[in-house]
Design a protein around this motif. Structure first.
Motif, PDB file in Angstrom:
ATOM      1  N   GLU A  66       8.401  16.351   6.247  1.00 30.59           N
ATOM      2  CA  GLU A  66       9.775  16.865   6.434  1.00 30.59           C
ATOM      3  C   GLU A  66      10.580  15.990   7.394  1.00 30.59           C
ATOM      4  N   ARG A  67       9.955  15.555   8.478  1.00 29.28           N
ATOM      5  CA  ARG A  67      10.694  14.758   9.475  1.00 29.28           C
ATOM      6  C   ARG A  67      11.033  13.370   8.950  1.00 29.28           C
ATOM      7  N   ILE A  68      10.135  12.793   8.152  1.00 34.16           N
ATOM      8  CA  ILE A  68      10.390  11.451   7.631  1.00 34.16           C
ATOM      9  C   ILE A  68      11.293  11.524   6.401  1.00 34.16           C
ATOM     10  N   GLY A  69      11.192  12.628   5.670  1.00 37.66           N
ATOM     11  CA  GLY A  69      12.120  12.839   4.558  1.00 37.66           C
ATOM     12  C   GLY A  69      11.584  12.443   3.198  1.00 37.66           C
ATOM     13  N   VAL A  70      10.370  11.864   3.143  1.00 31.23           N
ATOM     14  CA  VAL A  70       9.735  11.536   1.859  1.00 31.23           C
ATOM     15  C   VAL A  70       8.249  11.887   1.931  1.00 31.23           C
ATOM     16  N   GLY A  71       7.651  12.162   0.773  1.00 29.21           N
ATOM     17  CA  GLY A  71       6.237  12.505   0.729  1.00 29.21           C
ATOM     18  C   GLY A  71       5.347  11.285   0.605  1.00 29.21           C
ATOM     19  N   SER A  72       5.905  10.203   0.033  1.00 29.43           N
ATOM     20  CA  SER A  72       5.121   8.973  -0.089  1.00 29.43           C
ATOM     21  C   SER A  72       6.060   7.796  -0.278  1.00 29.43           C
ATOM     22  N   GLU A  73       5.565   6.623   0.062  1.00 30.62           N
ATOM     23  CA  GLU A  73       6.361   5.406  -0.115  1.00 30.62           C
ATOM     24  C   GLU A  73       5.433   4.194  -0.139  1.00 30.62           C
ATOM     25  N   ASP A  74       5.894   3.156  -0.813  1.00 32.05           N
ATOM     26  CA  ASP A  74       5.170   1.878  -0.800  1.00 32.05           C
ATOM     27  C   ASP A  74       5.653   1.070   0.382  1.00 32.05           C
ATOM     28  N   VAL A  75       4.715   0.574   1.184  1.00 35.13           N
ATOM     29  CA  VAL A  75       5.107  -0.257   2.327  1.00 35.13           C
ATOM     30  C   VAL A  75       4.334  -1.571   2.295  1.00 35.13           C
ATOM     31  N   SER A  76       4.933  -2.597   2.872  1.00 37.40           N
ATOM     32  CA  SER A  76       4.281  -3.910   2.970  1.00 37.40           C
ATOM     33  C   SER A  76       4.366  -4.393   4.405  1.00 37.40           C
ATOM     34  N   PRO A  77       3.463  -3.896   5.265  1.00 32.31           N
ATOM     35  CA  PRO A  77       3.500  -4.330   6.663  1.00 32.31           C
ATOM     36  C   PRO A  77       3.097  -5.798   6.781  1.00 32.31           C
ATOM     37  N   PRO A  78       3.542  -6.468   7.844  1.00 35.87           N
ATOM     38  CA  PRO A  78       3.149  -7.875   8.044  1.00 35.87           C
ATOM     39  C   PRO A  78       1.638  -7.994   8.294  1.00 35.87           C
ATOM     40  N   ASP A  79       1.106  -9.201   8.143  1.00 34.39           N
ATOM     41  CA  ASP A  79      -0.336  -9.429   8.282  1.00 34.39           C
ATOM     42  C   ASP A  79      -0.867  -9.081   9.669  1.00 34.39           C
ATOM     43  N   THR A  80       0.037  -9.061  10.649  1.00 34.93           N
ATOM     44  CA  THR A  80      -0.392  -8.748  12.022  1.00 34.93           C
ATOM     45  C   THR A  80      -0.774  -7.285  12.174  1.00 34.93           C
ATOM     46  N   VAL A  81      -0.397  -6.444  11.197  1.00 27.77           N
ATOM     47  CA  VAL A  81      -0.749  -5.025  11.228  1.00 27.77           C
ATOM     48  C   VAL A  81      -2.106  -4.854  10.536  1.00 27.77           C
ATOM     49  N   THR A  82      -3.141  -4.531  11.322  1.00 28.80           N
ATOM     50  CA  THR A  82      -4.494  -4.512  10.753  1.00 28.80           C
ATOM     51  C   THR A  82      -5.177  -3.151  10.833  1.00 28.80           C
ATOM     52  N   ASP A 115      14.768   5.418  13.266  1.00 34.05           N
ATOM     53  CA  ASP A 115      14.626   6.476  14.271  1.00 34.05           C
ATOM     54  C   ASP A 115      13.794   7.647  13.775  1.00 34.05           C
ATOM     55  N   ARG A 116      13.961   7.975  12.484  1.00 35.00           N
ATOM     56  CA  ARG A 116      13.235   9.161  11.991  1.00 35.00           C
ATOM     57  C   ARG A 116      11.723   8.955  12.053  1.00 35.00           C
ATOM     58  N   TYR A 117      11.269   7.702  11.885  1.00 37.16           N
ATOM     59  CA  TYR A 117       9.833   7.422  12.016  1.00 37.16           C
ATOM     60  C   TYR A 117       9.412   7.522  13.488  1.00 37.16           C
ATOM     61  N   ALA A 118      10.230   6.949  14.357  1.00 37.51           N
ATOM     62  CA  ALA A 118       9.914   6.998  15.789  1.00 37.51           C
ATOM     63  C   ALA A 118       9.821   8.445  16.257  1.00 37.51           C
ATOM     64  N   MET A 150       0.848  -1.201   0.000  1.00 36.09           N
ATOM     65  CA  MET A 150       0.000   0.000   0.000  1.00 36.09           C
ATOM     66  C   MET A 150       0.880   1.245   0.000  1.00 36.09           C
ATOM     67  N   GLN A 151       0.271   2.333  -0.459  1.00 36.13           N
ATOM     68  CA  GLN A 151       0.982   3.598  -0.526  1.00 36.13           C
ATOM     69  C   GLN A 151       0.705   4.382   0.771  1.00 36.13           C
ATOM     70  N   VAL A 152       1.768   4.888   1.396  1.00 35.83           N
ATOM     71  CA  VAL A 152       1.596   5.742   2.577  1.00 35.83           C
ATOM     72  C   VAL A 152       2.081   7.146   2.222  1.00 35.83           C
ATOM     73  N   LEU A 153       1.238   8.140   2.525  1.00 27.33           N
ATOM     74  CA  LEU A 153       1.571   9.534   2.205  1.00 27.33           C
ATOM     75  C   LEU A 153       1.785  10.324   3.489  1.00 27.33           C
ATOM     76  N   TYR A 154       2.746  11.246   3.452  1.00 26.54           N
ATOM     77  CA  TYR A 154       3.007  12.117   4.602  1.00 26.54           C
ATOM     78  C   TYR A 154       2.930  13.564   4.142  1.00 26.54           C
ATOM     79  N   PHE A 155       2.370  14.423   5.012  1.00 30.04           N
ATOM     80  CA  PHE A 155       2.261  15.840   4.646  1.00 30.04           C
ATOM     81  C   PHE A 155       2.828  16.744   5.736  1.00 30.04           C
ATOM     82  N   ALA A 156       3.162  17.969   5.313  1.00 26.22           N
ATOM     83  CA  ALA A 156       3.615  19.054   6.192  1.00 26.22           C
ATOM     84  C   ALA A 156       4.837  18.619   7.010  1.00 26.22           C
ATOM     85  N   TRP A 157       4.841  18.905   8.335  1.00 28.75           N
ATOM     86  CA  TRP A 157       6.063  18.601   9.089  1.00 28.75           C
ATOM     87  C   TRP A 157       6.327  17.098   9.215  1.00 28.75           C
TER      88      TRP A 157
END
Lengths: 83, 146
Positions: free
Chosen positions: A11-27, A41-44, A1-8
């Protein structure tokens, strides 16, 4: 799935969007954020205060406990400040 | 449905002319123009979520139409870098009578401020930049319509 980030969050994560594939346990959006926080760390740091994070699933406002099953696009952003 | 998100400036007078042209049933037009407040800043940049922004604004306008007998409505919001004093947002509503037009314009602005995915970043005169924080008063302004 595509994850989008906006505004600060973008800036903190460093990208506006990315494709991620979380494990099935993430619902849910909350689960997705917890999983993102474990990646680097930048996500945390960006998601340290989740009270100031809002969510949209496929361009509709949603809550942290909303299911991400079948979602194509999940946007995470600070409270809006238009107008 | 009249919703526009654009970098270009707009002409409020021309927009009002277009909104009311050809409909003599309209007896009242109310408009709101928001400007970039320029105290201590050199520029304000508007970021948005293309796609969701237009959907959110169209939804707000549809709700206003459902709630008041409107002959027409328009929402314009600018994005990108804006100078102090620049027009940033325009909302106009047209109705047979003034009460509906006044209330619907205020309703649209209250929900635009709390539901439409825009974010403001200010560049200060001293060279620093900061993201504008959301205000609780905007949330309570939208809450009162429930």
């Amino acid at each position: 799935m595509q994850v989008l980030y906006f505004a600060w969050l973008r800036e903190r994560i460093g990208v506006g969007s990315e494709d991620v594939s979380p494990p099935d346990t993430v619902t849910t959006v909350g689960g997705l954020i917890d999983w993102l926080k474990t990646r680097e760390d930048r996500y945390a740091a960006a998601f340290a205060d989740t009270k100031s994070i809002r969510v949209a699933i496929d361009q509709e406002q949603a809550d942290f406990d909303a299911s991400i099953a079948g979602a194509r696009e999940i946007a995470l952003f600070p409270p809006v400040t238009g107008g | 449905m009249a919703v526009r998100v654009q970098e270009a400036d707009f002409d409020p007078g021309a927009e009002l002319e277009a909104l009311t042209a050809g409909d003599t049933g309209i007896g009242a037009v109310v408009s709101f123009t928001g400007l970039v407040r320029g105290t201590g800043i050199t520029e304000m940049t508007l970021e948005h979520y293309p796609g969701m922004t237009e959907k959110a604004l169209a939804e707000i306008e549809a709700q206003a139409h459902a709630r008041w007998p409107l002959q027409g409505a328009i929402i314009i919001h600018r994005v990108g870098p804006l100078a102090p004093g620049a027009r940033i947002v325009f909302v106009a509503t047209a109705s047979r009578h003034r009460k509906a037009a006044f209330e619907a314009a205020e309703y649209i602005m209250d929900f635009l401020k709390t539901r439409a995915p825009f974010w403001k970043k200010e560049a200060a005169i001293d060279g620093t930049a900061r993201w504008v924080e959301a205000r609780d008063t905007d949330d309570s302004a939208a809450e009162r319509w429930k």
